[in-house]
Write an enzyme that holds these catalytic residues in place. Sequence first.
Site: not given
Length: 319
Positions: A219-220, A227, A230, A259, A265
């Site tokens: 998590t960020v 930015r 992540g 999505e 990824y």
Amino acid sequence: MAALSISLAFSVDSLKPTQSTKFGFSSSSHRYPLLYSCKSHRSNLRFAFPPSSVSTATETGEENSKSTGNYAFLEESFRTGRFLSNDELEKLKTLEGFAYFQELESGSMWVRVMRHEEMDSTVHLLAESFGESMLLPSGYQSVLRFLIKQYLIERREVLPHAVTLVGFFRKKVDEFSDDGEEEAVMAGTVEVCLEKRGANASPPSPTPPKESPYICNMTVKEDLRRRGIGWHLLKASEELISQISPSKDVYLHCRMVDEAPFNMYKKAGYEVVKTDTVLVLLMLQRRKHLMRKKLLPLCTNPIVEMVGSDNELTSSANV
């Protein structure tokens, strides 16, 4: 709203209301005070107990010096309090010295292993993001923080087989500004299971192989998203895996409804290997993809890509 990858060892459904660059440091850095320097030690070490746990049977001075020398190189956060093999101690030294640094358009960030004193901040960050993704009312936050803290405490007991990384961000200061340098803040966190002994006892479905590295609980911080933070949490995790784990097949989960993370990824090299059946909907869970990437051999000067959106970098597990 960013999705959160969470694989805590308890069910959170009951909480619902009814409805790259590796940066090695050999000395302290005044610019990045939250980074710890890595010291080189050569010793045939076999345990990592704090001083109070070391045997006091010291009939000779030689016995005493041998005992104290076995744990002195480790910071307090890395002393497990249990007997370790030489291989485990080497991995602990690698974790202690691990640091990943990257300049971003809006500032700079670095990633390293979470220290004990940073646990509460990490708990708060995870609870905020997880509560957000679950649409939990604020009244559940204290319960969620308690459960997450217990989980992190349990996970620290399996060091060096699993580890929580934390990322720090320092905003870039305008060269024409009279303001001093911005203070670094904790910007994100991610958990990395490195091998079978660090695997979660109750992983989300589809179940990843326990002997392979697994990335989760990423998590960020909400006001620092978009930015590239992540992305570099992900890259730091992959770099650490390349340094420590003999297996180069890395797994993670991504919810089917997410999505943007899925596309990210895919761009990072992950491929879907299995997908939840519709039966998981009966357990009030979202369907998820299990994704895998085969890491390339670690190079000395890796090329780090820049990505602008953190919302594309979060994944989800049993939510």
